[in-house]
Structures are given as C-alpha cells and as structure tokens.
Design a protein around this motif. Structure first.
Motif, PDB file in Angstrom:
ATOM      1  N   PRO A 246      25.039  -0.867 -18.767  1.00 24.07           N
ATOM      2  CA  PRO A 246      24.664  -1.965 -17.541  1.00 24.07           C
ATOM      3  C   PRO A 246      24.596  -3.351 -18.396  1.00 24.07           C
ATOM      4  N   LYS A 247      25.274  -4.284 -17.861  1.00 27.58           N
ATOM      5  CA  LYS A 247      25.136  -5.613 -18.405  1.00 27.58           C
ATOM      6  C   LYS A 247      25.777  -6.766 -17.209  1.00 27.58           C
ATOM      7  N   VAL A 248      26.158  -6.344 -16.269  1.00 27.24           N
ATOM      8  CA  VAL A 248      26.412  -7.047 -15.084  1.00 27.24           C
ATOM      9  C   VAL A 248      25.242  -7.059 -14.120  1.00 27.24           C
ATOM     10  N   ASN A 249      25.067  -8.533 -13.666  1.00 28.07           N
ATOM     11  CA  ASN A 249      23.893  -8.371 -12.837  1.00 28.07           C
ATOM     12  C   ASN A 249      24.111  -9.204 -11.324  1.00 28.07           C
ATOM     13  N   ASN A 250      23.349  -9.516 -10.407  1.00 34.04           N
ATOM     14  CA  ASN A 250      23.837  -9.927  -9.380  1.00 34.04           C
ATOM     15  C   ASN A 250      24.525 -11.398  -9.279  1.00 34.04           C
ATOM     16  N   ALA A 251      23.882 -12.184 -10.089  1.00 37.20           N
ATOM     17  CA  ALA A 251      24.601 -13.549 -10.529  1.00 37.20           C
ATOM     18  C   ALA A 251      25.862 -13.446 -10.675  1.00 37.20           C
ATOM     19  N   VAL A 252      26.074 -12.514 -11.531  1.00 39.95           N
ATOM     20  CA  VAL A 252      27.592 -12.423 -12.122  1.00 39.95           C
ATOM     21  C   VAL A 252      28.658 -12.174 -10.998  1.00 39.95           C
ATOM     22  N   VAL A 253      28.129 -11.229 -10.304  1.00 37.72           N
ATOM     23  CA  VAL A 253      28.831 -10.623  -8.947  1.00 37.72           C
ATOM     24  C   VAL A 253      29.035 -11.716  -8.089  1.00 37.72           C
ATOM     25  N   ALA A 254      28.021 -12.449  -7.789  1.00 38.90           N
ATOM     26  CA  ALA A 254      28.104 -13.445  -6.701  1.00 38.90           C
ATOM     27  C   ALA A 254      28.927 -14.688  -7.144  1.00 38.90           C
TER      28      ALA A 254
END
Length: 457
Positions: free
Chosen positions: A150-158
């Motif tokens: 796990p290293k991708v967060n909501n901000a990256v996706v947005a």
C-alpha cells in the motif's frame, strides 16, 4: 570698489534636455524599466569579491539605527531573486528542450499515453517540458495505480482522475500481487496478497509490523468519489474498473462509484468487503453495457446474499455480458442456471471455490442459447460439485452438446462429492469419460486434478 559678478548658470538647450530625459526615464513614468536598470546594476556586482559585499553591508548597517530591518529586507530580496533566477532557468531549459525535442506535440502525447502511470510520473519529473506534455488528459486515459504494497492514497487518485477528466477510460486500483497462473488463465487472488507483501523486496519485517495499523487507511471508502465530480464527467466514459483489496470500501461507496460509470464494460472486484447481492443490483441498475464481470469474495463461502430476483434483473438489464466470474460465493444451482442460461452471449464462466454448487445447473444446458456458446467453464474447488453431475456433463459433450467448449476445469483439491453423501469424496471415478472426451474432442482442454493418481490435463 570692485564688484564681483555672479557666475552665469548655463541653461541646457531643449535638444540636450530631451536626450537626457530619454536616457534616464522618470521612475514614476516607467517603474518596470527602473527596476530592470537597478537590477542590472546590482547584478554587475556579482564579479566583486564576497568580502567587499560583506563589508559594504556591514558599513551600511552601522550607519543606520539599531532597530533597522535592513537584514530582513536583504534576506527577503535574496530569496525573491533566487526564486526568479530558478524560474528563468527552468523557462530557458523548457524553451531549449522544446526546440531540440524531435517529435511534434501530438505524437509526444500519444507516446506518453502509452506509458504506465508510474513511468508517466517519472517522465514528468525529468524536466519542465516533459512535465507540461505529461499533463495532457490523454496521457491519463488508462490509470494503473496497482501496487504490491500500500502506497497510493486518495489524493493521488483524485489528482490522476482530475488530470484525465473526460478522457478517462480505465482505472486499476489497489494492492494486488503479480502471480503466475498455469494454463493461461491468470486471475488475482485474495489469499496471495499477504504473502506477496511479506515477500516484497526491500520491505523489512519491522516496516510491515509498524505499517499494519495504517495500511488499510491509505485508500479509504471515498477514494473513487472524484468519478462523480465535475458533473460526473470523469466516470461518464469509463470503460474498465478493477479494484483490489481496498479494505475500507463498503457497499455504499462502491455502489456510488458504479452509479457514476454508465459506460462500464469491464468490472473486476477482488478482496473488497462488499455484498454480492448489493453489487449485482448496482451493476444491473447502472452498467447496462457491461461485458465482463469478475467478482472474488473476500469471505469465501460465507456470502449467501444472492437472490433469484437479482439474477433475473441482471440478465434482463445487462444482455451484453460475455464473461462471468463469481468466485468464493455461496451459489445455488437454481440461481446459477438463471445466469448461465439467461445471458445469450456468455462465453466464459468461472465459479471457482464456490459453495453449494452441485453441477445440476448444467443439465440440458448445452443445447440452449446460454450454454451452447460457452468456450470456458471453470468449476475448480467447488466444495459440493458431484461426480455424477460432472459425468453427465462429459457425456453431453460426447453427444455433441457444448460444441464451442474449449477449456473445462473440474479439479478439486478434496475430490468430487458422491451422489448420496458429499462428505464422501471421490478422487478417481470410472464413471467420468474423460479419456473418451479427449479422444473425441482433441482441441478441447480438460483439467481434472485430484489428490490421488488419475488426474488429467
């Protein structure tokens, strides 16, 4: 008495006055040119020894009151000058790269759009010219944000969804290991995720233990909410959505995401704690064009939520489905038959690790519109699959039914269930004409692996 004559004051002519005015403009009339002139004079001091500048500043400070803010102003001016110099340097480098780069912009965008998401981020960090090219929405048409840990967060996706905008076509998101599958039918698996994290390179056990408490919170239940932003534009033309092991996602958040994807063709869900019935209802209500549905339960054998009405609604509302995989759920033959028989274009079926399936749904199925187009049928490790039903299926194949069937997997690590008592397992049954099927259909692949001798591939 001698008189002293007053000296005459020369009066400059109009021509000399105008030329003098042109050389040194009034600051009030053109402040920008005055700043440029002062800056030019200031930068000319760069050739002076640093010691002389230090002494000059020290002398200036001594000539001023003790409470002067000259040092603060000097620091602020130095910071502003440094930022301006860096900006100008980047701009000059950008202009240089844009001139020497041999490809036109449209071809550059096309090449960048073929890169995976991680490589695209590396390219955008190379220089300002590539960074500008990498911001084109077409470069983010297919987002692959899958990671081994796990290293991708909501901000990256947005951010990625916002950059893609209306050009977004596919998203792959979550934690999924890269596993090698035999027979060319490679699918993700929930059980291999923790093993993959343990075996991840450059990832110490201390890091694993310290991160266990916060790994699941990196992607939260609202990680796909940007699909509904900007009036639903990002999700309107989305074709593919693959989600893996996002622990905080629930029924409400997944259904909300699916409601923003009316053009979805390919949906894959693995290891997410959502209910089968709720998910299929949402697909039925919002994704009428779907062609492939892959859903692997995070709670093998415990999800018994599927209803007959849900199956019928899915068949009626999603007539284009060609591939259906429901793995690890508790499925009854009557409901499975509605699905397999109802989808007229169904070619691929996978009910691996499902409970309650005995195989009776296959009776008289090969001649109807639903079963006659099947090319792949996988019933691996179905706990209640009976040997008599498998034998009937193979006899039907010998009799000319299931004409398009190319791959059949009836393997079971515990053996097949007997007719009278499913607790009694059969490892090698003489009533299953596997050899005859292989001889009659040489182009067909039959996988029958059991915990004893007599397995066939």
């Amino acid at each position: 008495m001698d008189t002293v004559s007053e000296p005459e004051i020369p009066i400059p002519s109009s021509s000399s006055s105008s030329s003098s005015m042109a050389k040194r403009p009034c600051p009030a009339q053109n402040p920008r040119m005055e700043v440029e002139h002062v800056l030019e004079e200031f930068l000319s001091l760069s050739d002076c020894p640093s010691l002389s500048i230090d002494l000059s500043l020290e002398n200036l400070l001594q000539s001023m009151p003790a409470d002067t803010d000259l040092i603060d102003r000097a620091l602020k001016m130095g910071s502003l000058l440094l930022d301006a110099a860096k900006h100008s340097s980047r701009k000059r480098a950008y202009n240089h790269n844009s001139i020497v780069w041999p490809l036109p912009p449209d071809l550059t965008f096309k090449i960048f759009s073929m890169l995976d998401t991680q490589s695209l981020c590396f390219v955008s960090a190379a220089c300002s010219f590539f960074s500008k090219c990498a911001k084109d929405p077409l470069c983010y048409e297919n987002l692959d944000l899958r990671t081994l840990v796990p290293k991708v967060n909501n901000a990256v996706v947005a951010t990625m969804i916002q950059r893609a905008g209306k050009a977004l076509r596919s998203i792959k998101l979550g934690v999924v290991p890269v596993t090698a599958c035999p027979l060319g039918f490679c699918q993700p698996s929930v059980s291999t995720v923790r093993k993959a994290i343990v075996e991840a390179p450059n990832y110490s056990w201390n890091d694993k233990r310290s991160r266990q408490g916060r790994e699941s919170s990196i992607l939260t239940r609202c990680c796909l909410s940007p699909l509904s932003g900007d009036g639903g534009a990002p999700g309107a033309l989305l074709r593919k959505l693959h989600l893996y092991n996002i622990e905080r996602m629930d029924n409400t958040s997944l259904c909300c995401a699916l409601s923003a994807c009316p053009s979805l063709l390919d949906l894959e869900i693995v290891g997410i704690h959502v209910e089968l019935r709720q998910t299929l209802m949402s697909v039925s209500a919002n994704c009428h064009l779907i062609e492939r549905l892959f859903f692997e339960s995070s709670r093998t054998g415990r999800d018994d939520s599927l209803k007959t009405q849900t199956c019928s609604e899915l068949v009626n509302n999603c007539p284009h489905l060609t591939s259906l995989s429901l793995r690890g759920f508790k499925l009854h033959d009557c409901k499975v038959r509605i699905l397999v028989k109802g989808f007229r274009k169904l070619q691929y079926v996978d009910f691996s690790s499902s409970y309650s399936i005995t195989g009776s749904f296959l009776r008289n199925l090969g001649g109807c519109n639903g079963g006659n187009f099947l090319e792949v049928l996988i019933l691996r490790d179905c706990m209640h699959l009976k040997e008599i039903e498998v034998a009937r299926l193979l006899i039907a194949v010998l009799e000319g039914e299931f004409k398009l069937l190319k791959h059949l997997d009836i393997s079971n690590r515990e053996g097949l269930a007997c007719e009278a008592d499913w607790y009694h397992r059969c490892y090698n049954s003489s009533i299953m004409p596997i050899k005859q099927v292989l001889e009659a259909r040489p182009g067909m692949r039959v996988v029958a692996e059991y915990p004893s001798e007599g397995s066939y591939v």
